[in-house]
Design a protein around this motif. Structure first.
Motif, PDB file in Angstrom:
ATOM      1  N   GLU A 105      -4.433   2.852  -7.904  1.00  0.00           N
ATOM      2  CA  GLU A 105      -4.589   2.471  -9.312  1.00  0.00           C
ATOM      3  C   GLU A 105      -4.223   3.635 -10.220  1.00  0.00           C
ATOM      4  OE1 GLU A 105      -4.977  -0.417 -10.489  1.00  0.00           O
ATOM      5  OE2 GLU A 105      -5.723  -1.564  -8.775  1.00  0.00           O
ATOM      6  N   GLU A 151     -11.481  -5.034 -10.231  1.00  0.00           N
ATOM      7  CA  GLU A 151     -10.836  -6.316  -9.931  1.00  0.00           C
ATOM      8  C   GLU A 151     -10.308  -6.333  -8.507  1.00  0.00           C
ATOM      9  OE1 GLU A 151      -8.565  -8.181 -13.613  1.00  0.00           O
ATOM     10  OE2 GLU A 151      -8.065  -6.056 -13.403  1.00  0.00           O
ATOM     11  N   ALA A 152      -9.600  -5.272  -8.134  1.00  0.00           N
ATOM     12  CA  ALA A 152      -8.969  -5.205  -6.817  1.00  0.00           C
ATOM     13  C   ALA A 152      -9.991  -5.243  -5.694  1.00  0.00           C
ATOM     14  CB  ALA A 152      -8.116  -3.939  -6.714  1.00  0.00           C
ATOM     15  N   TRP A 212       2.461  -2.999 -10.938  1.00  0.00           N
ATOM     16  CA  TRP A 212       1.797  -2.993  -9.641  1.00  0.00           C
ATOM     17  C   TRP A 212       2.799  -3.222  -8.512  1.00  0.00           C
ATOM     18  CZ3 TRP A 212      -1.886  -0.932  -7.247  1.00  0.00           C
ATOM     19  CH2 TRP A 212      -2.269  -1.384  -5.992  1.00  0.00           C
ATOM     20  N   GLU A 232      -5.575 -10.364  -0.370  1.00  0.00           N
ATOM     21  CA  GLU A 232      -6.251  -9.090  -0.573  1.00  0.00           C
ATOM     22  C   GLU A 232      -6.878  -8.899  -1.943  1.00  0.00           C
ATOM     23  OE1 GLU A 232      -5.323  -4.297  -0.184  1.00  0.00           O
ATOM     24  OE2 GLU A 232      -3.821  -5.755   0.484  1.00  0.00           O
ATOM     25  N   TRP A 233      -6.126  -9.150  -3.002  1.00  0.00           N
ATOM     26  CA  TRP A 233      -6.619  -8.824  -4.342  1.00  0.00           C
ATOM     27  C   TRP A 233      -7.907  -9.583  -4.647  1.00  0.00           C
ATOM     28  CZ3 TRP A 233      -6.694 -11.285  -9.384  1.00  0.00           C
ATOM     29  CH2 TRP A 233      -6.914 -10.376 -10.436  1.00  0.00           C
ATOM     30  N   HIS A 266      -9.884 -13.972 -11.454  1.00  0.00           N
ATOM     31  CA  HIS A 266      -8.962 -15.063 -11.133  1.00  0.00           C
ATOM     32  C   HIS A 266      -9.084 -16.146 -12.199  1.00  0.00           C
ATOM     33  CE1 HIS A 266      -7.721 -13.651  -7.188  1.00  0.00           C
ATOM     34  NE2 HIS A 266      -8.980 -13.403  -6.895  1.00  0.00           N
ATOM     35  N   ARG A 307      -7.598   2.561  -2.886  1.00  0.00           N
ATOM     36  CA  ARG A 307      -7.310   1.737  -4.062  1.00  0.00           C
ATOM     37  C   ARG A 307      -7.500   2.518  -5.361  1.00  0.00           C
ATOM     38  NH1 ARG A 307      -8.385  -0.820   0.268  1.00  0.00           N
ATOM     39  NH2 ARG A 307      -7.549  -2.887   0.722  1.00  0.00           N
ATOM     40  N   TYR A 310      -0.104 -10.514  -1.417  1.00  0.00           N
ATOM     41  CA  TYR A 310      -1.163  -9.615  -1.854  1.00  0.00           C
ATOM     42  C   TYR A 310      -2.244 -10.400  -2.598  1.00  0.00           C
ATOM     43  CZ  TYR A 310      -3.497  -5.935  -4.561  1.00  0.00           C
ATOM     44  OH  TYR A 310      -4.437  -5.114  -5.141  1.00  0.00           O
ATOM     45  N   TYR A 311      -1.820 -11.297  -3.482  1.00  0.00           N
ATOM     46  CA  TYR A 311      -2.773 -12.103  -4.247  1.00  0.00           C
ATOM     47  C   TYR A 311      -3.573 -13.019  -3.324  1.00  0.00           C
ATOM     48  CZ  TYR A 311      -4.600 -15.399  -7.700  1.00  0.00           C
ATOM     49  OH  TYR A 311      -5.430 -16.176  -8.469  1.00  0.00           O
TER      50      TYR A 311
END
Length: 207
Positions: free
Chosen positions: A48, A178-179, A56, A30-31, A186, A44, A26-27
């Motif tokens: 959330e 952020e998402a 998460w 996508e994120w 980051h 999203r 995911y990191y």
């Protein structure tokens, strides 16, 4: 001391994204990557909201269950859900069975459609969220330096509430930003820093 973990692939990630394969994927993929379509932003926003008070990872591992339960997060379909659907979803073990969050997702779908009607064709929830993109983003070196709210997330939360959205406090909205890549939190040194095409590694807009 760095809070980044270098994996077997030689890539540096924060500790939270280095523990389990699903969180790492995911990191990595996508994120923080830009999402600019209405359905993607609505999904999203809903996730959330469900994540509030939970990890998460708990939400991510039920994501396909959420998609099945909420018609692929099609706002038009979810806006038509009835009290019977709420009761059905409260029995669905594939999601988080929380009445308030289920009802908020349905209400938010209706608010998403109302936003279209008010602003006119071609303008969506995605446009509203992205209109709160800041002039620059943070440059955290440690997790302690990663903000959890911002002036923009507070303002966007206020506007969403004014428009009838629920479960949209400043912290939830910041996590949404952020998402979606509206901000980049980051850690400096992460292999994902500055890769979204939205922000440069220096915290300034990439374009």
């Amino acid at each position: 001391m760095s809070e980044l973990v270098v994996g077997p692939d030689g890539l540096a990630r924060p500790a939270w994204a280095s523990v389990h394969e699903d969180l790492r994927d995911y990191y990595d993929t996508e994120w923080g990557m830009p999402v600019r379509d209405e359905r993607g932003v609505f999904e999203r926003l809903a996730l959330e909201g469900f994540q509030s008070g939970l990890s998460w990872a708990t939400i991510l591992r039920r994501r396909e269950g959420f998609r099945r339960a909420f018609a692929g997060f099609d706002p038009e379909a979810v806006a038509e859900f009835t009290e019977g659907d709420v009761e059905r979803l409260l029995q669905d073990t594939g999601i988080i069975r929380h009445r308030g969050k289920i009802e908020a997702t349905i209400s938010n779908a209706r608010a998403t459609l109302a936003l279209r009607d008010e602003q006119g064709p071609g303008w969506t929830l995605a446009d509203l969220v992205w209109s709160y993109r800041p002039a620059r983003t943070s440059m955290p070196r440690t997790m302690a330096e990663v903000p959890t709210t911002s002036e923009e997330s507070a303002a966007l939360a206020k506007e969403l509430k004014r428009r009838g959205f629920r479960f949209v406090g400043p912290t939830t909205v910041f996590a949404l930003m952020e998402a979606l890549g509206v901000v980049d939190t980051h850690l400096l040194g992460s292999h994902r820093r500055g890769t979204s095409g939205v922000w440069g590694e220096d915290g300034l807009p990439a374009s």
